[in-house]
Design a protein around this motif. Structure first.
Motif, PDB file in Angstrom:
ATOM      1  N   MET A 289      -1.616  -8.027  -9.637  1.00 37.74           N
ATOM      2  CA  MET A 289      -1.608  -6.744  -8.958  1.00 37.74           C
ATOM      3  C   MET A 289      -2.557  -5.804  -9.698  1.00 37.74           C
ATOM      4  O   MET A 289      -2.453  -5.623 -10.898  1.00 37.74           O
TER       5      MET A 289
ATOM      6  N   ARG B 184       0.963   2.339  -2.588  1.00 40.67           N
ATOM      7  CA  ARG B 184       2.134   2.196  -3.460  1.00 40.67           C
ATOM      8  C   ARG B 184       2.549   3.502  -4.124  1.00 40.67           C
ATOM      9  O   ARG B 184       3.586   3.572  -4.769  1.00 40.67           O
TER      10      ARG B 184
ATOM     11  N   ASP C  45      -2.721  -1.018  -3.925  1.00 42.92           N
ATOM     12  CA  ASP C  45      -2.855  -2.395  -4.378  1.00 42.92           C
ATOM     13  C   ASP C  45      -3.503  -3.117  -3.207  1.00 42.92           C
ATOM     14  O   ASP C  45      -2.832  -3.410  -2.217  1.00 42.92           O
TER      15      ASP C  45
END
Length: 177
Positions: free
Chosen positions: A1, A79, A74
């Motif tokens: 990530m 996010r 991401d």
């Protein structure tokens, strides 16, 4: 990530921003004691824990209260979100919203969004960053203090007449220089 911070692209980012889990749970609150002309915050355990989901009602407003908006992404997935504006008269950066998805909290994403807002704030002449949260949001107060914010005031009537009646508004600030 791999998380990156970029300017929010509204309305394209709106579904991702709305999908951020804005909930928190805490096992303590800040109670406020009054004594003559003095307020004291007391870190007080609560049982059962308090859970709250923050609304994001102004995201779809034609004129939202922020000039600056950033997202943590991401890939294509949003996010985190921060919305802020600059008050020219007192050179204050006002942070209206800061949310990070629950599974990613504690990884520096909120700090990265805050730093992006600080950079923008400095570029438009802000000297102080300021925000408000509730006395029951102990996790946020803890995070803001780690980022250098200090309690600068409170409002015992801020939430009267709202679903959050009984909560107390806490104001935190830090200089940008």
């Amino acid at each position: 990530m791999t998380i990156s911070i970029r300017a929010a692209r509204l309305p394209d980012d709106q579904p991702g921003i709305v999908a951020i889990d804005r909930e928190f749970t805490t096992d303590a609150v800040y109670e406020v004691a009054y004594e003559q002309d003095r307020f004291t915050l007391m870190h007080t355990p609560v049982y059962p824990s308090v859970t709250k989901q923050f609304p994001l009602d102004d995201l779809a407003d034609e004129n939202p209260p922020w000039e600056f908006a950033a997202v943590a992404v991401d890939g294509d997935e949003v996010r985190g979100f921060l919305g802020a504006n600059h008050q020219l008269w007192n050179r204050r950066l006002v942070i209206w919203h800061l949310y990070v998805d629950i599974p990613l909290r504690g990884r520096g994403i909120g700090r990265a969004l805050i730093e992006a807002s600080f950079d923008w704030g400095r570029s438009v002449g802000a000297e102080v960053a300021w925000l408000e949260t509730s006395n029951i949001n102990v996790p946020a107060v803890t995070a803001y203090r780690r980022m250098g914010f200090e309690l600068c005031g409170l409002d015992t009537t801020l939430y009267h007449g709202t679903p959050d009646a009984g909560e107390i508004g806490l104001y935190l600030a830090r200089t940008l220089y």
